[in-house]
Design an enzyme around this catalytic site. Structure first.
Site, short mmCIF file in Angstrom:
data_model
loop_
_atom_site.label_atom_id
_atom_site.label_comp_id
_atom_site.label_asym_id
_atom_site.label_seq_id
_atom_site.Cartn_x
_atom_site.Cartn_y
_atom_site.Cartn_z
N ALA A 92 19.55 60.82 -75.18
CA ALA A 92 18.20 60.40 -74.75
C ALA A 92 18.03 58.92 -75.18
CB ALA A 92 17.05 61.29 -75.36
N ARG B 236 29.98 50.39 -74.02
CA ARG B 236 31.57 50.84 -74.27
C ARG B 236 31.96 52.05 -73.75
NH1 ARG B 236 29.92 48.58 -79.68
NH2 ARG B 236 30.71 46.46 -79.49
N HIS C 42 15.18 60.44 -65.50
CA HIS C 42 15.07 58.99 -65.48
C HIS C 42 16.40 58.42 -66.15
CE1 HIS C 42 10.93 59.21 -64.70
NE2 HIS C 42 10.83 60.03 -65.47
#
Length: 126
Positions: A89, A95, A44
């Site tokens: 996760a 940035r 994901h």
């Protein structure tokens, strides 16, 4: 791969054969993304442009060698992830991340890393 695992990796993305999809479910890699050697991506993860037309402007992420991107992380836009980095996760990276750093949180913040790279398979005797 799209039908079986729900993965989309654009044919225009630059990725080496050493790309390691740890749990290949729901991964999206957009057309302008550049992945370094020995990058590991968990389930994901989204890597892509932030807006329509970013491909023409070169506004896609660049991921450095020996980087691990953990489950659910999102890296979109003109972001550079350095070499030997860890993206935590569910982090949302907005940035650049310098070499040898860990980025965690939403938005991600950079934390200096004191542990060895989990992808470094060399032994101490080498």
């Amino acid at each position: 791969m799209q039908r079986k695992y729900g993965i989309f990796i654009s044919h225009k993305a630059h990725f080496p054969l050493s790309l390691d999809l740890k749990h290949p479910t729901g991964v999206v890699v957009g057309e302008g993304v550049r992945l370094g050697e020995r990058v590991a991506i968990y389930q994901h993860v989204t890597l892509g442009g932030a807006r329509t037309g970013d491909w023409q402007r070169g506004r896609y992420p660049t991921i450095g060698d020996d980087t691990v991107i953990f489950a659910g992380a999102v890296i979109v836009g003109d972001i550079t992830i350095g070499k030997n980095c860890i993206i935590g996760a569910n982090s949302v990276v907005i940035r650049d991340v310098p070499d040898g750093s860990t980025a965690v949180g939403a938005p991600a913040r950079v934390v200096d890393r004191q542990v060895p790279n989990p992808l470094d398979r060399r032994t101490e005797n080498e």
